[in-house]
Design a protein around this motif. Structure first.
Motif, PDB file in Angstrom:
ATOM      1  N   TRP A  32      -7.385  -0.751  -3.509  1.00  0.00           N
ATOM      2  CA  TRP A  32      -6.463  -1.328  -2.519  1.00  0.00           C
ATOM      3  C   TRP A  32      -7.314  -1.927  -1.403  1.00  0.00           C
ATOM      4  O   TRP A  32      -7.092  -3.054  -0.965  1.00  0.00           O
ATOM      5  CB  TRP A  32      -5.538  -0.220  -2.013  1.00  0.00           C
ATOM      6  N   TYR A  33      -8.338  -1.178  -0.978  1.00  0.00           N
ATOM      7  CA  TYR A  33      -9.274  -1.720   0.011  1.00  0.00           C
ATOM      8  C   TYR A  33     -10.068  -2.892  -0.582  1.00  0.00           C
ATOM      9  O   TYR A  33     -10.138  -3.974  -0.003  1.00  0.00           O
ATOM     10  CB  TYR A  33     -10.245  -0.631   0.488  1.00  0.00           C
ATOM     11  N   GLN A  83      -6.408   9.159  -6.753  1.00  0.00           N
ATOM     12  CA  GLN A  83      -5.927   8.586  -5.491  1.00  0.00           C
ATOM     13  C   GLN A  83      -7.045   7.796  -4.810  1.00  0.00           C
ATOM     14  O   GLN A  83      -6.817   6.742  -4.217  1.00  0.00           O
ATOM     15  CB  GLN A  83      -5.413   9.689  -4.540  1.00  0.00           C
ATOM     16  N   ASP A  84      -8.261   8.324  -4.927  1.00  0.00           N
ATOM     17  CA  ASP A  84      -9.401   7.599  -4.351  1.00  0.00           C
ATOM     18  C   ASP A  84      -9.584   6.254  -5.056  1.00  0.00           C
ATOM     19  O   ASP A  84      -9.873   5.241  -4.425  1.00  0.00           O
ATOM     20  CB  ASP A  84     -10.671   8.448  -4.462  1.00  0.00           C
ATOM     21  N   TRP A 140     -10.060  11.341  -0.018  1.00  0.00           N
ATOM     22  CA  TRP A 140      -9.248  10.957  -1.179  1.00  0.00           C
ATOM     23  C   TRP A 140      -9.914  11.433  -2.456  1.00  0.00           C
ATOM     24  O   TRP A 140     -11.056  11.074  -2.718  1.00  0.00           O
ATOM     25  CB  TRP A 140      -9.085   9.432  -1.241  1.00  0.00           C
ATOM     26  N   VAL A 168      -7.004   3.943  -3.630  1.00  0.00           N
ATOM     27  CA  VAL A 168      -7.315   3.556  -2.251  1.00  0.00           C
ATOM     28  C   VAL A 168      -8.516   2.620  -2.239  1.00  0.00           C
ATOM     29  O   VAL A 168      -8.509   1.599  -1.549  1.00  0.00           O
ATOM     30  CB  VAL A 168      -7.589   4.799  -1.373  1.00  0.00           C
ATOM     31  N   VAL A 196      -8.208   3.415   6.622  1.00  0.00           N
ATOM     32  CA  VAL A 196      -7.643   4.253   5.565  1.00  0.00           C
ATOM     33  C   VAL A 196      -8.689   4.552   4.487  1.00  0.00           C
ATOM     34  O   VAL A 196      -8.859   5.689   4.053  1.00  0.00           O
ATOM     35  CB  VAL A 196      -6.407   3.572   4.937  1.00  0.00           C
ATOM     36  N   ASN A 197      -9.418   3.532   4.069  1.00  0.00           N
ATOM     37  CA  ASN A 197     -10.372   3.720   2.977  1.00  0.00           C
ATOM     38  C   ASN A 197     -11.526   4.635   3.367  1.00  0.00           C
ATOM     39  O   ASN A 197     -12.077   5.338   2.528  1.00  0.00           O
ATOM     40  CB  ASN A 197     -10.930   2.359   2.539  1.00  0.00           C
ATOM     41  N   ILE A 254       0.524   3.781  -3.064  1.00  0.00           N
ATOM     42  CA  ILE A 254      -0.374   4.925  -2.849  1.00  0.00           C
ATOM     43  C   ILE A 254       0.391   6.226  -2.619  1.00  0.00           C
ATOM     44  O   ILE A 254       0.094   7.246  -3.248  1.00  0.00           O
ATOM     45  CB  ILE A 254      -1.340   4.640  -1.682  1.00  0.00           C
ATOM     46  N   GLY A 266       0.819  -1.210   0.000  1.00  0.00           N
ATOM     47  CA  GLY A 266       0.000   0.000   0.000  1.00  0.00           C
ATOM     48  C   GLY A 266       0.850   1.255   0.000  1.00  0.00           C
ATOM     49  O   GLY A 266       0.592   2.207  -0.743  1.00  0.00           O
TER      50      GLY A 266
END
Lengths: 250, 545
Positions: free
Chosen positions: B268-269, B261-262, B257, B265, B239-240, A32, A28
């Motif tokens: 990633w989540y 970037q959102d 975010w 994220v 984080v999310n 990120i 991450g």
């Protein structure tokens, strides 16, 4: 001996948890964090404007109704997508989008550049009953939007929250949020001129739902759909695509 | 159940519930002109509903027995019941939304019954309601048995269980009311997210303290997975969901975010919700219930280590494969693709380890549908992780992304892996937990097995067909170089598959209902087994080691 090491590690609960956190954090952080520091991640688009209060309210309805579950707003860098939907999407086009609505599934078509493609009247008819306009469609009917009054009293707070997060709304825009939402859907009203003043001459001011007596959620959603892909011309300028930008007047 | 709490613990319970009700009153007052107010009322009702049994049992005699001499199984029983109730609800919603795609008029003329609002009630209902409760229940069971220690709390297991279900209720009712962040698999709004953090930290502390009490020198492999599940889901969730509410009186918030970037994220989540919620936790189940049922030790300790750390490290890089060819920078896409392909190694190490554990017990797989559930789950786990790595390769993703193929892939994992391993674990666990000789009907387990397999295969084959046809139609050109099909042409081609998919889902739902009936009848009418003296803390052999 890695196996011996692991035998030790699994005797310590705290050690094990710390090892999990360490192993799981790397990916991450590497993927990120640089997105905020590498400048090329988001292109420059000095001409880009923010959503008007009415469009933002429409966007929130789009989120609330889960439209993103069936419609993407991300044209990929593939020939057939560019030919079907228009120039591929740039990161800068969603720089004010919180959350982003790129979507993950196309039960219906991509909407990244749907703005200006159909008339307001088409959108209203389509939202009230999609099968009146597209007989094969499996989209739900959203007739209730046309009979639900739009809540404008708290739009100021919405803009203020966005401002706090770094979206470049001016204090004037925040203060006039409710008035501008009204003005954008009532072209003949006094409030209409303030919208073009604050958000630019190219901003579409129109009785979106065709009814000039009250401000409904239909007005807001159609205003949002009509601005999709039209906040900036960057995608038409900076990409390999040969398309011409749509005339801002139509 | 209140009888098992000491009077101090009853006071804790009452105080926590009163505080929860006060929070509900504050939400109702601040959000009186918003959907937040409705949720305030719901919180008050939830707290009141639990306060009633606490107060009515408040002056019952205190427990006299030595509680540390037995395992704490009551919260596990309730967890299983809640899990199955959510399964039926979530799967019913799934069948409904699937049917809406085939017959769009299967809705009321009201906002709440449109596809967009119902769809997250299905996803959250099955992932968090069914899956989450199953994970909490089985983790409570496994950690006690493999540590030979009682749970390190009397009230906190109940807090975790009911707190988590309050989160689920707020999430699902929110979608119907139009409260959503739109973040996939993290749609619940800021106040529900904050509440989940409180619940999850309690869960983490409870789990860690129970492990700290273990009377075994080593932490058993199933607990590694449960621990990774708890810890990493906490990181992902926080984080999310970082967001700024519009005001204290609004349910609506804006995420911190922005745009690209959102997107990173969120996926990633999103992908690691699959990894650590839907994989790690359920591998924890697999590593305990499969060897117990097969009566064979885990095939390889080294493979367990390899797959555990491989999954924990690699998965966190893989999320960006959801964003191939998008405005996400190319280097991140490439990293995501690379790690997704590498993930096949630890994934197949787990699946292989599970299947090789069955060596010497294949006759049981043939005769015992419960063990067959777990065997089939391991096979589907292997298949869907292979498919996942394959779909993460950029050119393959060009075809599969945005189509039903993705939906099919998710369900190969969710139905074939997650649900089957859960049912297998429940069929193993229920007779033990209620101290019965066996399940009420082995034949109904068999019926459930075949309904589940038929439903899953029908679903997955329908979505493979529709997804690949859809993807190909979008990119087909005529001889003169024009696009051959309009979007609507591709939609029309989907209808037969949407009908088949809804039917597959229906079979799976019927299977879950059969399972509920079987569990109910087991508890009601199967005679008690003779008390097994070994099933007390510090007296049972740990499988696998």
């Amino acid at each position: 001996m890695p196996e011996l090491f692991h035998r030790k590690l699994e005797r310590s609960a705290i050690g094990f948890v710390l090892a999990i956190i360490a192993a799981a954090s790397v990916g991450g952080i590497v993927e990120i964090a640089p997105l905020f520091t590498i400048d090329e991640t988001v292109e420059e688009a000095p001409d880009m404007r923010v959503y008007t209060p009415l469009e933002l309210a429409g966007r929130n309805i789009y989120v609330r109704e889960g439209c993103y579950a069936c419609h993407s707003q991300m044209i990929r860098t593939l020939r057939d997508e560019v030919e079907r939907y228009g120039p591929y999407s740039l990161a800068v086009e969603s720089q004010y989008d919180r959350p982003m609505l790129w979507g993950s599934k196309r039960t219906g078509p991509d909407l990244a550049r749907v703005g200006g493609k159909y008339s307001d009247f088409w959108h209203v008819a389509h939202l009230i009953n999609p099968r009146d306009v597209v007989p094969e469609s499996n989209m739900p009917a959203y007739a209730f939007l046309a009979r639900t009054e739009l809540r404008t009293s708290d739009l100021k707070e919405h803009l203020a929250a966005q401002q706090a997060l770094g979206v470049p709304y001016t204090d004037e825009m925040v203060a006039n949020a409710a008035r501008d939402a009204y003005g954008q859907a009532f072209p003949d009203s006094e409030a209409a001129s303030g919208v073009s003043e604050r958000y630019g001459e190219a901003t579409q001011v129109s009785a979106f739902d065709g009814v000039a007596t009250r401000l409904t959620e239909m007005d807001a959603l159609v205003a949002y759909l009509q601005v999709l892909g039209r906040l900036t011309d960057a995608a038409f300028r900076d990409t390999a695509a040969t398309e011409q930008a749509p005339d801002a007047e139509d | 159940m209140i009888g098992k709490l000491s009077s101090t613990e009853r006071q804790y319970a009452a105080v926590v519930l009163v505080m929860l009700a006060a929070a509900g009153i504050a939400m109702a007052a601040l959000g009186r002109s918003d959907t937040l107010g409705v949720h305030g009322l719901l919180v008050i009702l939830f707290a009141g509903g639990l306060l009633y049994p606490v107060l009515s049992g408040f002056y019952e005699p205190e427990p006299t027995e030595d509680r540390e001499a037995s395992y704490y199984d009551d919260p596990i029983k309730v967890g299983i019941v809640l899990s199955m109730a959510w399964a039926v609800f979530g799967m019913f919603m799934g069948v409904w939304v699937a049917a809406q795609l085939a017959w769009p008029d299967l809705a009321f003329d009201a906002a709440w019954s449109t596809f967009g609002r119902l769809r997250p009630t299905h996803t959250s209902g099955v992932i968090f309601g069914f899956g989450g409760n199953a994970l909490i229940a089985t983790s409570f069971h496994v950690v006690q048995r493999t540590s030979r220690a009682r749970l390190a709390g009397q009230f906190s297991p109940w807090f975790v269980l009911f707190g988590f279900n309050l989160f689920c209720v707020l999430a699902v009712s929110g979608y119907l009311l139009g409260v959503t962040q739109s973040k996939e698999y993290a749609e619940a709004e800021w106040y529900a997210d904050l509440w989940l953090v409180v619940v999850w930290v309690t869960y983490f502390i409870l789990f860690l303290r129970t492990i700290a009490r273990r009377r075994e020198p080593h932490i058993y492999v199933a607990n590694w997975y449960f621990m990774a599940f708890i810890v990493v889901v906490a990181i992902l969730h926080i984080v999310n969901n970082l967001a700024v509410p519009v005001s204290w009186g609004h349910a609506k918030s804006y995420t911190i975010w922005p745009g690209v970037q959102d997107a990173m994220v969120q996926w990633w989540y999103g992908h690691n919700a699959v990894a650590f919620f839907l994989t790690a936790g359920f591998l924890g189940m697999l590593y305990y219930y499969l060897p117990v049922r097969a009566q064979r030790p885990i095939f390889s300790y080294r493979l367990s280590i390899l797959s555990f750390w491989g999954i924990t490290f690699f998965y966190m890089w893989a999320g960006s494969h959801h964003l191939h060819y998008t405005a996400l920078p190319h280097w991140v896409q490439t990293l995501g693709m690379t790690f997704s392909v590498m993930l096949l190694v630890p994934s197949w190490a787990s699946a292989g380890n599970a299947l090789l554990t069955l060596n010497g017990a294949w006759h049981r797989v043939r005769d015992d549908a419960t063990l067959r559930f777990m065997m089939a789950a391991a096979v589907f786990y292997g298949l869907s992780t292979f498919e996942g790595s394959f779909m993460a390769i950029r050119p393959v993703n060009a075809l599969s992304h945005y189509t039903d193929w993705t939906v099919g892939h998710v369900h190969a994992g969710a139905l074939g892996w997650v649900a089957l391993i859960t049912f297998g674990s429940f069929y193993t666990l229920v007779p033990t937990l209620w101290n019965r000789e066996r399940m009420y009907s082995a034949r109904l387990v068999e019926v459930h097995f075949w309904l589940a397999i038929a439903g899953t295969l029908l679903y997955v084959f329908a979505m493979w067909n529709s997804g690949i046809i859809q993807g190909l139609m979008w990119r087909t050109y005529t001889e003169d170089g024009a696009l051959a099909y309009s979007f609507v042409d591709s939609l029309v081609a989907m209808y037969p598959y949407y009908i088949a998919r809804a039917f597959g889902g229906l079979l799976f739902l019927i299977g879950a209902v059969v399972c509920c009936y079987n569990i109910w009848m087991t508890v009601r009418s199967v005679p008690l087994a003779e008390r097994r003296e070994s099933d007390v803390p510090a007296a049972i052999a740990v499988p696998g080691e």
